[in-house]
Write a protein that holds these residues in place. Structure first.
Motif, PDB file in Angstrom:
ATOM      1  N   ASP A 290     -13.780 -14.530  15.613  1.00 55.69           N
ATOM      2  CA  ASP A 290     -13.417 -15.293  16.807  1.00 55.69           C
ATOM      3  C   ASP A 290     -13.170 -16.755  16.469  1.00 55.69           C
ATOM      4  N   ALA A 291     -13.994 -17.295  15.563  1.00 59.87           N
ATOM      5  CA  ALA A 291     -13.888 -18.708  15.194  1.00 59.87           C
ATOM      6  C   ALA A 291     -12.921 -18.947  14.041  1.00 59.87           C
ATOM      7  N   ASP A 292     -12.335 -17.866  13.496  1.00 62.90           N
ATOM      8  CA  ASP A 292     -11.344 -17.983  12.426  1.00 62.90           C
ATOM      9  C   ASP A 292     -11.931 -18.674  11.198  1.00 62.90           C
ATOM     10  N   ILE A 293     -13.150 -18.299  10.822  1.00 64.52           N
ATOM     11  CA  ILE A 293     -13.839 -18.916   9.686  1.00 64.52           C
ATOM     12  C   ILE A 293     -13.652 -18.041   8.452  1.00 64.52           C
ATOM     13  N   PRO A 294     -13.036 -18.541   7.383  1.00 63.02           N
ATOM     14  CA  PRO A 294     -12.828 -17.730   6.178  1.00 63.02           C
ATOM     15  C   PRO A 294     -14.142 -17.383   5.501  1.00 63.02           C
ATOM     16  N   VAL A 295     -14.119 -16.275   4.760  1.00 57.78           N
ATOM     17  CA  VAL A 295     -15.314 -15.754   4.100  1.00 57.78           C
ATOM     18  C   VAL A 295     -15.004 -15.486   2.635  1.00 57.78           C
ATOM     19  N   VAL A 296     -15.888 -15.941   1.740  1.00 61.44           N
ATOM     20  CA  VAL A 296     -15.780 -15.670   0.308  1.00 61.44           C
ATOM     21  C   VAL A 296     -17.107 -15.085  -0.148  1.00 61.44           C
ATOM     22  N   THR A 297     -17.048 -14.059  -0.991  1.00 59.07           N
ATOM     23  CA  THR A 297     -18.272 -13.377  -1.396  1.00 59.07           C
ATOM     24  C   THR A 297     -18.272 -13.039  -2.881  1.00 59.07           C
ATOM     25  N   SER A 298     -19.458 -12.777  -3.392  1.00 60.46           N
ATOM     26  CA  SER A 298     -19.623 -12.150  -4.708  1.00 60.46           C
ATOM     27  C   SER A 298     -20.389 -10.855  -4.494  1.00 60.46           C
ATOM     28  N   ARG A 325     -11.557  -6.896  10.225  1.00 57.37           N
ATOM     29  CA  ARG A 325     -11.661  -8.330  10.502  1.00 57.37           C
ATOM     30  C   ARG A 325     -12.187  -9.095   9.285  1.00 57.37           C
ATOM     31  N   LEU A 326     -13.149  -8.519   8.592  1.00 61.47           N
ATOM     32  CA  LEU A 326     -13.721  -9.191   7.430  1.00 61.47           C
ATOM     33  C   LEU A 326     -12.688  -9.325   6.316  1.00 61.47           C
ATOM     34  N   LEU A 327     -11.879  -8.306   6.099  1.00 61.62           N
ATOM     35  CA  LEU A 327     -10.833  -8.384   5.084  1.00 61.62           C
ATOM     36  C   LEU A 327      -9.806  -9.451   5.449  1.00 61.62           C
ATOM     37  N   ALA A 328      -9.487  -9.547   6.750  1.00 63.78           N
ATOM     38  CA  ALA A 328      -8.566 -10.585   7.194  1.00 63.78           C
ATOM     39  C   ALA A 328      -9.119 -11.969   6.906  1.00 63.78           C
ATOM     40  N   LEU A 329     -10.416 -12.181   7.131  1.00 63.73           N
ATOM     41  CA  LEU A 329     -11.030 -13.482   6.872  1.00 63.73           C
ATOM     42  C   LEU A 329     -11.104 -13.778   5.386  1.00 63.73           C
ATOM     43  N   SER A 330     -11.323 -12.752   4.567  1.00 65.58           N
ATOM     44  CA  SER A 330     -11.375 -12.985   3.112  1.00 65.58           C
ATOM     45  C   SER A 330     -10.001 -13.328   2.567  1.00 65.58           C
ATOM     46  N   ARG A 331      -8.962 -12.697   3.115  1.00 69.86           N
ATOM     47  CA  ARG A 331      -7.599 -13.030   2.681  1.00 69.86           C
ATOM     48  C   ARG A 331      -7.213 -14.426   3.156  1.00 69.86           C
ATOM     49  N   PHE A 332      -7.704 -14.804   4.330  1.00 73.06           N
ATOM     50  CA  PHE A 332      -7.483 -16.141   4.831  1.00 73.06           C
ATOM     51  C   PHE A 332      -8.095 -17.158   3.871  1.00 73.06           C
ATOM     52  N   ALA A 333      -9.278 -16.822   3.340  1.00 67.31           N
ATOM     53  CA  ALA A 333      -9.932 -17.717   2.371  1.00 67.31           C
ATOM     54  C   ALA A 333      -9.129 -17.827   1.095  1.00 67.31           C
ATOM     55  N   GLU A 334      -8.559 -16.709   0.637  1.00 64.70           N
ATOM     56  CA  GLU A 334      -7.718 -16.722  -0.571  1.00 64.70           C
ATOM     57  C   GLU A 334      -6.510 -17.626  -0.360  1.00 64.70           C
ATOM     58  N   THR A 335      -5.866 -17.498   0.801  1.00 66.48           N
ATOM     59  CA  THR A 335      -4.685 -18.308   1.103  1.00 66.48           C
ATOM     60  C   THR A 335      -5.031 -19.788   1.149  1.00 66.48           C
ATOM     61  N   ALA A 336      -6.168 -20.081   1.812  1.00 63.10           N
ATOM     62  CA  ALA A 336      -6.592 -21.482   1.927  1.00 63.10           C
ATOM     63  C   ALA A 336      -6.906 -22.067   0.561  1.00 63.10           C
ATOM     64  N   ALA A 337      -7.531 -21.241  -0.301  1.00 62.32           N
ATOM     65  CA  ALA A 337      -7.882 -21.747  -1.637  1.00 62.32           C
ATOM     66  C   ALA A 337      -6.620 -22.020  -2.453  1.00 62.32           C
TER      67      ALA A 337
END
Length: 337
Positions: A290-298, A325-337
């Protein structure tokens, strides 16, 4: 030092919950005109037409006259139910309905509605919502017999007071609760709920997965720490610390837990240990999305977070939605990085 979600314990006044019942920021500017139906899925164009018609009819209900005599009943609210798979634009249409209706109005997930009743009490929640033109409920869920009965009663009474209701879900109203624990206990209340809604089907592929690669490779712990340290307002938690902390918070606090966070980093991710942990993660993922917050994990890949046994069970649709939704946020993080 990088901040941790595990160190936050938000305190939320009960009356603030009503003011928070608005669409997520990513849907602030959406409209019927900005919804682009898939030309290969005629149900999408039909859903837009049905949503526009709902707004026209629901606006008349709220503005309608109650008759000559003081004791005449208020006009009955109407209902619309948008059924379909993940990522076909149901929330876009729901938010478009919200933006098109007159104030006061409310938009919330099913969980947020039940949290509202829990925070304010049934009578107060009913009174506060009874003057609204519409109540928009995203991702209708019936995970608990008690919640089912409370929401069924609430919607019935709101509708009788002239509040129109529109909901999205991935299951038809008459089938809500099927395949879940104690589903037979839901049957009577579900049948009452089904009568409120006109059902409209929205078909199509998940737009979050269109032309996108599989789950990204997890980050290394060193790279995760470096990214967290170099990103303003990022948080970094270990998976076990985060899931343990979520168990201490009511899910109504998860939204405030991630307020002001720009990036969520989680180390040592592994498959959820049990159903309770998994369902708390679903609630957190919904708030992050909902908040459009990217996620990065190990750790393990994010499409392995929910075990095959869990995905095959009664909460299958919930876990698939959360994974999408989680995959969308992780890809968003990749794009932002």
């Amino acid at each position: 030092m990088v901040a941790r979600l595990s160190d936050k314990n938000p305190v939320i006044p009960g009356d603030a919950l009503i003011g928070e019942m608005v669409p997520p920021p990513m849907f602030d500017e959406v409209s019927f005109d900005s919804y682009i139906p898939d030309p290969n899925e005629p149900s999408q164009a039909a859903a837009v037409a049905a949503a526009r018609d709902f707004v026209a009819r629901a606006s008349k209900v709220r503005g309608g006259k109650r008759g000559f005599f003081r004791k005449s009943a208020p006009p009955q609210g109407i209902g619309l139910y948008l059924d379909g798979g993940f990522g076909v634009g149901k929330t876009h249409l729901l938010a478009s309905i919200y933006h098109s209706m007159p104030e006061p109005k409310a938009f919330a997930t099913f969980g947020e509605v039940t949290n509202l009743v829990g925070a304010l009490g049934y009578a107060d929640a009913l009174e506060r919502l009874s003057g609204h033109s519409v109540l928009c409920i995203d991702e209708f869920e019936l995970d608990d017999p008690g919640d089912t009965m409370v929401v069924s009663r609430l919607l019935s009474e709101l509708s009788a007071r002239g509040v129109s209701i529109v909901a999205t879900s991935n299951t038809l109203p008459g089938q809500l609760g099927e395949g879940r624990f104690a589903a037979a206990d839901f049957l009577r209340e579900i049948q009452k709920l089904a009568g409120i809604f006109e059902s409209i089907r929205v078909d199509g592929p998940d737009y979050r997965h269109r032309d996108l690669p599989p789950a990204p490779e997890p980050s290394s712990d060193a790279a995760l720490l470096e990214q967290a340290e170099n990103t303003q307002n990022a948080t970094l938690d270990s998976f076990d610390e985060l899931t343990a902390h979520l168990a201490t918070l009511h899910p109504s606090k998860y939204k405030s837990l991630v307020d002001g966070v720009s990036l969520v980093c989680v180390s040592d991710v592994h498959p959820a240990a049990d159903q309770a942990v998994a369902l708390r993660l679903v609630a957190l993922i919904d708030r992050l999305y909902d908040a459009d917050i990217p996620v990065v994990t190990s750790g393990v890949k994010l499409d392995e977070l929910f075990t095959p046994e869990m995905v095959a069970g009664g909460y299958r649709k919930k876990y698939l939605r959360a994974t999408s939704r989680l995959l969308a946020l992780s890809r968003f993080a990749e794009t932002a990085a």
